[in-house]
Design a protein around this motif. Structure first.
Motif, PDB file in Angstrom:
ATOM      1  N   UNK A 179       0.536   5.231  10.563  1.00 49.67           N
ATOM      2  CA  UNK A 179       0.862   3.893  10.043  1.00 49.67           C
ATOM      3  C   UNK A 179      -0.286   3.381   9.173  1.00 49.67           C
ATOM      4  N   UNK A 180      -1.513   3.554   9.650  1.00 53.72           N
ATOM      5  CA  UNK A 180      -2.670   3.085   8.881  1.00 53.72           C
ATOM      6  C   UNK A 180      -2.800   3.841   7.564  1.00 53.72           C
ATOM      7  N   UNK A 181      -2.446   5.124   7.577  1.00 51.27           N
ATOM      8  CA  UNK A 181      -2.595   5.946   6.370  1.00 51.27           C
ATOM      9  C   UNK A 181      -1.334   5.941   5.504  1.00 51.27           C
ATOM     10  N   UNK A 182      -0.313   5.200   5.937  1.00 50.12           N
ATOM     11  CA  UNK A 182       0.972   5.175   5.233  1.00 50.12           C
ATOM     12  C   UNK A 182       1.523   6.593   5.025  1.00 50.12           C
ATOM     13  N   UNK A 242       0.821  -1.206   0.000  1.00 54.04           N
ATOM     14  CA  UNK A 242       0.000   0.000   0.000  1.00 54.04           C
ATOM     15  C   UNK A 242       0.854   1.255   0.000  1.00 54.04           C
ATOM     16  N   UNK A 290      -2.335   6.372  13.589  1.00 57.98           N
ATOM     17  CA  UNK A 290      -3.094   6.765  12.393  1.00 57.98           C
ATOM     18  C   UNK A 290      -2.159   6.967  11.201  1.00 57.98           C
ATOM     19  N   UNK A 303      -3.641   4.782  -1.169  1.00 65.76           N
ATOM     20  CA  UNK A 303      -4.555   3.638  -0.994  1.00 65.76           C
ATOM     21  C   UNK A 303      -5.815   4.056  -0.252  1.00 65.76           C
TER      22      UNK A 303
END
Lengths: 330, 542
Positions: free
Chosen positions: A285-288, A32, A283, A36
């Motif tokens: 990490x989740x959103x790259x 990702x 957040x 993404x």
């Protein structure tokens, strides 16, 4: 001492550099990318590519690394956040204060409660108090932060209504003037009671057991027996003579507990909706959001390295043998 | 020692007042709409800034920006019986040219930005140039693909020229809020990314509210814009959006009176909100459907009869009932049951494992080696069923589907993946079957997942390809009047129903929780904050 500090500083810079390099490639090679999250059904591949280009993600990875490292080293510029669309330094600054206050408060609770209970248990070895403290410390040590946090929320906030359930300030606090006004400081303290207690107590279990065992070991030393024979009171023996020696390894623990404190703060911030570094990193990490992840990594790595250095210096301050060794090495 | 400690704690607790309460007290039940007061709203996410074109693109962020900036029109939630209508907002009136390609638009006179500068056609034209600028890279830029040019004739007249006539021109034209040229054109487009602070520092607004405070991950405070063109609106003085990531915590805050509105009450908590006595529950069918997408790029699900067999073998009715109760209903089409273009003649495929077995046998699948699983040419009927592990309901569905398929001799290997990992693989057509969901808009353009062109440049990750569907999608887009798209849209649904590129699982309901003291809140599937400027608080009785 100067040579020792210089050596440790160079080592610290090297360690941080290696950590950041590994982190850079790890996050970029993870599946990702920041585009993404744009899961709009109508967004075309061409549009996604345009966005990647605008964010500089279409360049070869080694080039991205060199550019990023150059801006960090030469300009102290960590880039801009893809999700917050602001400089990373600003984003980190916005989230650092709540985490710092939470971590410092939790650290004080962790060692205050840990030392107190550990000393109490050691002094009354084998008694009911000792057994209760040992069980309590085991329960605290093995209970997950998030569960403890949720229970505290349920019982002390939602049911009893004693403490706020989320955030770091009241809604009305907006009208109370500067953040440093006594009323606002009190309000912030009120908001921090639950999260800091949860984080501090969850980590106090380990310190309690460690202090207890250290004190029991020191209790068998010759100088303690001599002091007792000389008529020194039990209170003074415990709180001054024994504890001073027992705390030498505890100082080491304080430095080494920083990584646990950071990871614990992450969970605690999510449970209590605190606007800190933990939630920011999670957040990101989740959103790259690569720049924010790397900025947070730099901050955490620096804190851990500095924590270790401070622990060593603290160790040297209380243990003359360590001081002699440092002086001997130059 | 311990006694002193306990006393200290008690003093500490007693020294504080009770915890946060949303401003309020005892409210009367008068029907007169009052002006003033603060409403506190719980939100699970934060906004990334105030510039829509470089922002995070979340629905919530869009809702906030709709309070700060006006659009040309406001889309209405009346899409159940006919295509949605558009109420003029910044626009006052419009006319289409005879060939249907040019729209002349008259702006409402006398409207100003919050700094007193008039809003003119120049703002509309400049906004368009920003929206399509590649350096800005707005995520919705494709909505402007068919607009050839935008021209201002005078301060209040602007003309949009389209390259073709199609049904959702007005919807596309209306995508995005109108931005302040005089304030924001000072920063070159090439510097827009990474400079959100600059936009905050230079913020002027046109909507009913102004941004009073933005505390990241904490709260967003909006206050009434006294310069708003609607006289007497908004009713409220102030809105506080409190960031509470955990949805369970949000409901607890609502029930404890610490917030006044929650835009997403989990189904299992809906009854608590309904029963509490101090809150109301508002429920609406949401614009979303959850599905299992079959990967037809590879051998296993290329055959429509196999996909149909999968659908027949999954007891969707029971799954929906078990996981959602009354808060969802089985889905049958990518066009939702609550939308005007839904084909009412579609009969949902029943749960019929025997029919599924027959279809699979006809395709050559049988249990040749007696291990309980089907095989063909030495290959076992086994595939990966993937979903994002952070979504508990989807994870539960995956396990239920796995069990139901096992009964017909099919092995589904459940993979619970991190969201980005899942989508990275899915985008490269590397997932056998995925449980996911689409939130849909009202333009009803089915190109995204069902047109052949979208295999390479879109979201058709299952490689579904049907020339007739491609043609019908183009046909549905062509009419100048959106309602004329109904026949091709109905036919597309029939084909998709027959070929099952997706097994449509459910359409969820969205529950909103609102304090009884908040009046006239009308959340709807377009936006939870659709008429926020018309919300008001019941007056406090002394």
């Amino acid at each position: 001492m100067t040579g020792f500090l210089l050596r440790r500083t160079v080592t610290a810079i090297l360690v941080i550099g290696i950590v950041l390099t590994l982190a850079f490639f790890a996050v970029h090679l993870a599946p990702g990318d920041p585009t993404t999250r744009y899961l709009d059904a109508r967004m075309s591949q061409a549009q996604q590519d345009q966005l990647r280009h605008a964010l500089g993600l279409d360049r070869p990875l080694p080039e991205q690394y060199v550019r990023w490292l150059g801006s960090v080293v030469l300009r102290a510029d960590l880039g801009f956040s893809f999700t917050h669309n602001r400089p990373v330094t600003r984003v980190l600054a916005d989230h650092l204060a709540p985490t710092a206050v939470l971590a410092i408060t939790a650290l004080l609770i962790q060692f205050g409660v840990g030392i107190l209970l550990g000393a109490l248990a050691a002094r009354r070895q084998g008694s009911l108090t000792d057994r209760v403290v040992r069980w309590l410390s085991l329960i605290l040590y093995s209970t997950p932060h998030f569960w403890l946090g949720l229970m505290a929320l349920l019982l002390l906030s939602y049911r009893a209504g004693w403490f706020p359930a989320s955030g770091i300030s009241s809604i009305e606090a907006l009208d109370w003037g500067a953040w440093s006004s006594p009323r606002r400081l009190l309000d912030t303290a009120h908001h921090l009671v639950l999260p800091a207690s949860v984080l501090g107590l969850a980590m106090a279990g380990g310190v309690t057991r460690f202090v207890r065992n250290s004190l029991l070991e020191v209790g068998h030393e010759d100088f303690i027996r001599s002091s007792r024979a000389a008529g020194v009171g039990e209170g003074r023996i415990l709180w001054v003579l024994a504890l001073k020696n027992a705390l030498v390894p505890v100082i080491q623990i304080a430095g080494l507990s920083l990584p646990y404190l950071i990871s614990g703060a992450l969970v605690t911030e999510v449970v209590f909706s605190l606007p800190g570094m933990g939630r920011l990193a999670y957040s990101a990490i989740l959103a790259r959001d690569y720049p924010v992840i790397l900025g947070a990594t730099l901050l955490a790595a620096t804190m851990v390295v500095c924590g270790n250095l401070l622990a060593d210096l603290g160790h040297a301050a209380v243990d003359p043998r360590v001081r002699r060794e440092i002086a001997h090495r130059g | 020692m311990s006694g002193r400690l306990a006393l200290g704690c008690a003093v500490l607790v007693a020294s504080f007042t009770a915890c946060d309460r949303a401003p309020g007290g005892t409210y009367t039940t008068g029907n007169e709409s009052a002006r003033g007061g603060t409403v506190v709203i719980a939100t699970g996410v934060d906004i990334t800034g105030v510039n829509q074109l470089t922002g995070g693109g979340s629905r919530f962020e869009q809702d906030i920006l709709d309070q700060l900036f006006l659009s040309l029109f406001q889309e209405q939630p009346d899409y159940a019986e006919h295509p949605p209508t558009f109420e003029p907002e910044l626009a006052q009136d419009y006319t289409w040219s005879e060939d249907g390609k040019t729209l002349r638009l008259l702006l409402r006179p006398g409207i100003e930005w919050s700094d007193g500068v008039p809003i003119t056609a120049a703002d509309v034209v400049w906004t368009y140039t920003a929206q399509v600028n590649p350096e800005v890279a707005w995520e919705e830029a494709q909505s402007k693909d068919a607009i050839e040019r935008v021209v201002a004739f005078d301060d209040h007249t602007v003309e949009f020229r389209f390259s073709e006539v199609y049904s959702s021109r007005l919807s596309d034209l209306n995508e995005g809020v109108i931005l302040p040229k005089h304030a924001w054109s000072k920063l070159p487009f090439s510097e827009w990314r990474g400079n959100e602070t600059w936009f905050l520092d230079n913020l002027v607004v046109s909507g009913p509210f102004m941004l009073a405070r933005l505390q990241p991950q904490q709260q967003i405070v909006l206050e009434r814009n006294e310069n708003h063109f609607r006289q007497g609106y908004p009713k409220l003085d102030r809105l506080v959006f409190r960031v509470i990531p955990n949805r369970t915590n949000q409901v607890e805050h609502l029930l404890a009176g610490q917030v006044d509105f929650v835009e997403h009450v989990l189904p299992k908590r809906a009854a608590d909100v309904e029963r509490s006595g101090r809150t109301d529950l508002i429920s609406k069918w949401h614009r979303q459907y959850t599905y299992i997408g079959w990967n037809g790029c590879q051998g296993l699900f290329e055959d429509a009869s196999i996909r149909k067999a999968m659908t027949l073998a999954i007891d969707r009715e029971s799954i929906v009932k078990a996981l959602w109760g009354e808060s969802a209903r089985p889905a049958v089409s990518p066009i939702l049951t609550s939308v005007w273009a839904f084909n009412p003649d579609l009969v949902p495929w029943p749960y019929d494992p025997d029919a599924a077995r027959r279809l699979l046998a006809k395709a050559g699948w049988g249990d040749d080696d007696g291990d309980g699983y089907l095989d063909k040419d030495g290959r076992k009927f086994s595939f990966e069923l993937a979903t994002n592990g952070d979504n508990q309901i989807r994870a539960d569905v995956a396990v239920l589907v796995q069990e139901q398929l096992r009964k017909i001799g099919v092995e589904a290997r459940v993979s619970l993946l991190e969201f980005n990992s899942l989508w990275a693989r899915h985008q490269s057509h590397g997932v056998d079957a995925i449980i996911s969901a689409w939130g849909i808009d009202t333009s009803l353009n089915l190109t995204y997942a069902f047109h052949t062109d979208s295999i390479e440049d879109g979201k058709n990750y299952g490689c579904y390809s049907n020339a007739q569907v491609d043609e019908l999608i183009a046909l549905a887009r062509r009419p100048a009047r959106p309602e004329d798209a109904a026949p091709p849209l109905h036919r597309i649904q029939e084909i998709l129903h027959e070929e099952q590129p997706y097994t449509f699982l459910w359409e969820p309901m969205r529950h909103y929780g609102v304090s009884k003291k908040v009046k006239n809140a009308q959340p709807n599937p377009l936006s939870a904050y659709f008429n926020l400027d018309e919300w008001w608080l019941a007056p406090v009785s002394s």
